[in-house]
Design a protein around this motif. Structure first.
Motif, PDB file in Angstrom:
ATOM      1  N   HIS A  44     -27.064  19.924  -6.588  1.00  0.00           N
ATOM      2  CA  HIS A  44     -27.210  18.475  -6.479  1.00  0.00           C
ATOM      3  C   HIS A  44     -27.883  18.051  -5.170  1.00  0.00           C
ATOM      4  O   HIS A  44     -28.049  16.859  -4.920  1.00  0.00           O
ATOM      5  N   GLY A  45     -28.185  19.013  -4.312  1.00  0.00           N
ATOM      6  CA  GLY A  45     -28.817  18.677  -3.046  1.00  0.00           C
ATOM      7  C   GLY A  45     -27.851  18.204  -1.980  1.00  0.00           C
ATOM      8  O   GLY A  45     -28.263  17.607  -0.977  1.00  0.00           O
ATOM      9  N   THR A  46     -26.561  18.497  -2.184  1.00  0.00           N
ATOM     10  CA  THR A  46     -25.557  18.067  -1.212  1.00  0.00           C
ATOM     11  C   THR A  46     -25.823  18.664   0.164  1.00  0.00           C
ATOM     12  O   THR A  46     -25.669  17.986   1.192  1.00  0.00           O
ATOM     13  N   ASP A  47     -26.208  19.941   0.191  1.00  0.00           N
ATOM     14  CA  ASP A  47     -26.452  20.607   1.470  1.00  0.00           C
ATOM     15  C   ASP A  47     -27.567  19.927   2.253  1.00  0.00           C
ATOM     16  O   ASP A  47     -27.431  19.604   3.441  1.00  0.00           O
ATOM     17  N   ARG A  48     -28.671  19.632   1.582  1.00  0.00           N
ATOM     18  CA  ARG A  48     -29.788  18.956   2.237  1.00  0.00           C
ATOM     19  C   ARG A  48     -29.443  17.509   2.595  1.00  0.00           C
ATOM     20  O   ARG A  48     -29.903  16.974   3.609  1.00  0.00           O
ATOM     21  N   ALA A  49     -28.625  16.876   1.756  1.00  0.00           N
ATOM     22  CA  ALA A  49     -28.225  15.495   2.015  1.00  0.00           C
ATOM     23  C   ALA A  49     -27.363  15.396   3.269  1.00  0.00           C
ATOM     24  O   ALA A  49     -27.535  14.491   4.093  1.00  0.00           O
TER      25      ALA A  49
ATOM     26  N   ALA B 114     -36.147  21.865   6.754  1.00  0.00           N
ATOM     27  CA  ALA B 114     -37.356  22.122   7.532  1.00  0.00           C
ATOM     28  C   ALA B 114     -37.441  21.185   8.731  1.00  0.00           C
ATOM     29  O   ALA B 114     -37.827  21.595   9.833  1.00  0.00           O
ATOM     30  N   LEU B 115     -37.053  19.932   8.535  1.00  0.00           N
ATOM     31  CA  LEU B 115     -37.081  18.967   9.633  1.00  0.00           C
ATOM     32  C   LEU B 115     -36.067  19.336  10.708  1.00  0.00           C
ATOM     33  O   LEU B 115     -36.322  19.156  11.905  1.00  0.00           O
ATOM     34  N   ALA B 116     -34.913  19.854  10.295  1.00  0.00           N
ATOM     35  CA  ALA B 116     -33.913  20.297  11.262  1.00  0.00           C
ATOM     36  C   ALA B 116     -34.473  21.418  12.130  1.00  0.00           C
ATOM     37  O   ALA B 116     -34.294  21.431  13.357  1.00  0.00           O
ATOM     38  N   LYS B 117     -35.163  22.345  11.506  1.00  0.00           N
ATOM     39  CA  LYS B 117     -35.755  23.458  12.258  1.00  0.00           C
ATOM     40  C   LYS B 117     -36.805  22.956  13.242  1.00  0.00           C
ATOM     41  O   LYS B 117     -36.863  23.413  14.393  1.00  0.00           O
ATOM     42  N   GLN B 118     -37.597  21.981  12.805  1.00  0.00           N
ATOM     43  CA  GLN B 118     -38.644  21.439  13.671  1.00  0.00           C
ATOM     44  C   GLN B 118     -38.062  20.750  14.905  1.00  0.00           C
ATOM     45  O   GLN B 118     -38.650  20.802  15.993  1.00  0.00           O
ATOM     46  N   THR B 119     -36.921  20.112  14.736  1.00  0.00           N
ATOM     47  CA  THR B 119     -36.324  19.356  15.835  1.00  0.00           C
ATOM     48  C   THR B 119     -35.359  20.187  16.678  1.00  0.00           C
ATOM     49  O   THR B 119     -34.789  19.681  17.653  1.00  0.00           O
ATOM     50  N   GLY B 120     -35.146  21.449  16.298  1.00  0.00           N
ATOM     51  CA  GLY B 120     -34.242  22.303  17.055  1.00  0.00           C
ATOM     52  C   GLY B 120     -32.779  22.100  16.731  1.00  0.00           C
ATOM     53  O   GLY B 120     -31.896  22.538  17.489  1.00  0.00           O
ATOM     54  N   PHE B 121     -32.486  21.441  15.601  1.00  0.00           N
ATOM     55  CA  PHE B 121     -31.103  21.223  15.175  1.00  0.00           C
ATOM     56  C   PHE B 121     -30.662  22.418  14.343  1.00  0.00           C
ATOM     57  O   PHE B 121     -31.233  22.699  13.286  1.00  0.00           O
ATOM     58  N   SER B 122     -29.642  23.137  14.787  1.00  0.00           N
ATOM     59  CA  SER B 122     -29.159  24.321  14.074  1.00  0.00           C
ATOM     60  C   SER B 122     -27.842  24.004  13.377  1.00  0.00           C
ATOM     61  O   SER B 122     -27.043  23.201  13.863  1.00  0.00           O
TER      62      SER B 122
ATOM     63  N   PRO C 260     -37.066   9.240   1.794  1.00  0.00           N
ATOM     64  CA  PRO C 260     -37.770  10.219   0.957  1.00  0.00           C
ATOM     65  C   PRO C 260     -37.842  11.618   1.573  1.00  0.00           C
ATOM     66  O   PRO C 260     -38.209  12.577   0.892  1.00  0.00           O
ATOM     67  N   ARG C 261     -37.476  11.738   2.838  1.00  0.00           N
ATOM     68  CA  ARG C 261     -37.535  13.048   3.502  1.00  0.00           C
ATOM     69  C   ARG C 261     -36.297  13.899   3.269  1.00  0.00           C
ATOM     70  O   ARG C 261     -36.241  15.056   3.722  1.00  0.00           O
ATOM     71  N   ILE C 262     -35.301  13.374   2.576  1.00  0.00           N
ATOM     72  CA  ILE C 262     -34.042  14.099   2.382  1.00  0.00           C
ATOM     73  C   ILE C 262     -34.247  15.515   1.827  1.00  0.00           C
ATOM     74  O   ILE C 262     -33.655  16.471   2.350  1.00  0.00           O
ATOM     75  N   PRO C 263     -35.071  15.723   0.802  1.00  0.00           N
ATOM     76  CA  PRO C 263     -35.252  17.089   0.285  1.00  0.00           C
ATOM     77  C   PRO C 263     -35.831  18.058   1.314  1.00  0.00           C
ATOM     78  O   PRO C 263     -35.696  19.279   1.159  1.00  0.00           O
ATOM     79  N   ASP C 264     -36.476  17.549   2.353  1.00  0.00           N
ATOM     80  CA  ASP C 264     -37.109  18.394   3.373  1.00  0.00           C
ATOM     81  C   ASP C 264     -36.266  18.512   4.637  1.00  0.00           C
ATOM     82  O   ASP C 264     -36.751  18.937   5.687  1.00  0.00           O
TER      83      ASP C 264
ATOM     84  N   GLY D 256     -28.364  13.325   6.731  1.00  0.00           N
ATOM     85  CA  GLY D 256     -27.546  12.328   7.404  1.00  0.00           C
ATOM     86  C   GLY D 256     -27.317  12.676   8.860  1.00  0.00           C
ATOM     87  O   GLY D 256     -27.369  11.810   9.731  1.00  0.00           O
ATOM     88  N   LEU D 257     -27.100  13.955   9.141  1.00  0.00           N
ATOM     89  CA  LEU D 257     -26.900  14.392  10.523  1.00  0.00           C
ATOM     90  C   LEU D 257     -28.160  14.192  11.362  1.00  0.00           C
ATOM     91  O   LEU D 257     -28.084  14.033  12.582  1.00  0.00           O
ATOM     92  N   LEU D 258     -29.314  14.181  10.698  1.00  0.00           N
ATOM     93  CA  LEU D 258     -30.578  13.914  11.388  1.00  0.00           C
ATOM     94  C   LEU D 258     -30.850  12.415  11.543  1.00  0.00           C
ATOM     95  O   LEU D 258     -31.855  12.023  12.131  1.00  0.00           O
ATOM     96  N   GLY D 259     -29.952  11.579  10.989  1.00  0.00           N
ATOM     97  CA  GLY D 259     -30.097  10.136  11.140  1.00  0.00           C
ATOM     98  C   GLY D 259     -30.732   9.427   9.962  1.00  0.00           C
ATOM     99  O   GLY D 259     -31.051   8.238  10.054  1.00  0.00           O
ATOM    100  N   MET D 260     -30.915  10.119   8.836  1.00  0.00           N
ATOM    101  CA  MET D 260     -31.542   9.495   7.669  1.00  0.00           C
ATOM    102  C   MET D 260     -30.540   8.671   6.862  1.00  0.00           C
ATOM    103  O   MET D 260     -29.346   8.958   6.849  1.00  0.00           O
TER     104      MET D 260
END
Length: 219
Positions: free
Chosen positions: A55-60, A80-88, A73-77, A64-68
């Protein structure tokens, strides 16, 4: 009943419980941290653990932790966005006793060392309920303007908090008091009818026994 109750939230994803609600859990955890998170440990319980990936819960949650917001529309990505921003982050299933089937437990850390641990459930229609905060059982949604005061459990502090809000001409809609034990750690959750002036937050932070004050604007 309002239109939101009938139609549900404007969102990205197949399920309001597993996607929109999950985004809100992540977003509220971020707001409670009060800083930009750099690391998270996320535990999934029940249906979140069993069917969350589909259901995409993990990405969702990560979104949210990234502030979305749930309609981003970026939720599915988000991975990748977490990796780009250094969020582990790490994510794994965990059995939580007497928890709602759609529950996540989020442990967050900021670059300055600030931490928060929040457990919340997605209860349908994109709505959530926060059930535990830093080890103290609580019950609030974050959907209304809310003041959260972490404090020592001492006599008179509730009256002092109420007096500051009255002095600031802020009306209390609801006030809930939670503690892990008598004389231990306590949390006040105060829903208010109007914005809280910055000077009121400063006054609250200066009260003896107050550990941390978090202010959540209605979302």
């Amino acid at each position: 009943m309002n239109l939101f109750d009938i139609l549900g939230p404007v969102m990205v994803g197949p399920s309001s419980s597993h996607t929109a609600g999950a985004v809100r859990i992540g977003l509220i955890a971020r707001k409670l941290l009060g800083e930009v998170p750099v690391q998270a440990t996320i535990y999934l319980h029940g249906s979140f653990a069993a069917t969350g990936a589909g259901h995409g819960t993990d990405r969702a949650l990560v979104a949210g932790l990234l502030g979305m917001e749930p309609n981003d529309p970026r939720i599915p990505d988000s991975f990748a966005l977490a990796k780009q921003t250094g969020f582990s982050f790490t994510m794994e299933p965990k059995e939580l006793r007497e928890a709602h089937p759609n529950t996540a437990e989020v442990h967050l850390t900021a670059a300055n060392g600030a931490q928060v641990c929040m457990r919340a459930a997605s209860v349908g229609g994109g709505r959530i309920v926060v059930t535990e905060l830093d080890g103290v059982p609580v019950n609030f949604s974050g959907a209304t303007t809310t003041l959260i005061v972490h404090n020592e459990d001492r006599t008179g502090l509730v009256s002092e908090v109420s007096s500051i809000l009255a002095f600031s001409r802020v009306n209390i809609a609801t006030m809930q008091l939670f503690r892990n034990k008598r004389g231990g750690t306590a949390v006040m959750v105060v829903e208010i009818d109007s914005p809280l002036p910055p000077q009121a937050i400063s006054m609250l932070e200066q009260l003896s026994g107050v550990v941390r004050v978090t202010y959540l604007e209605a979302s």
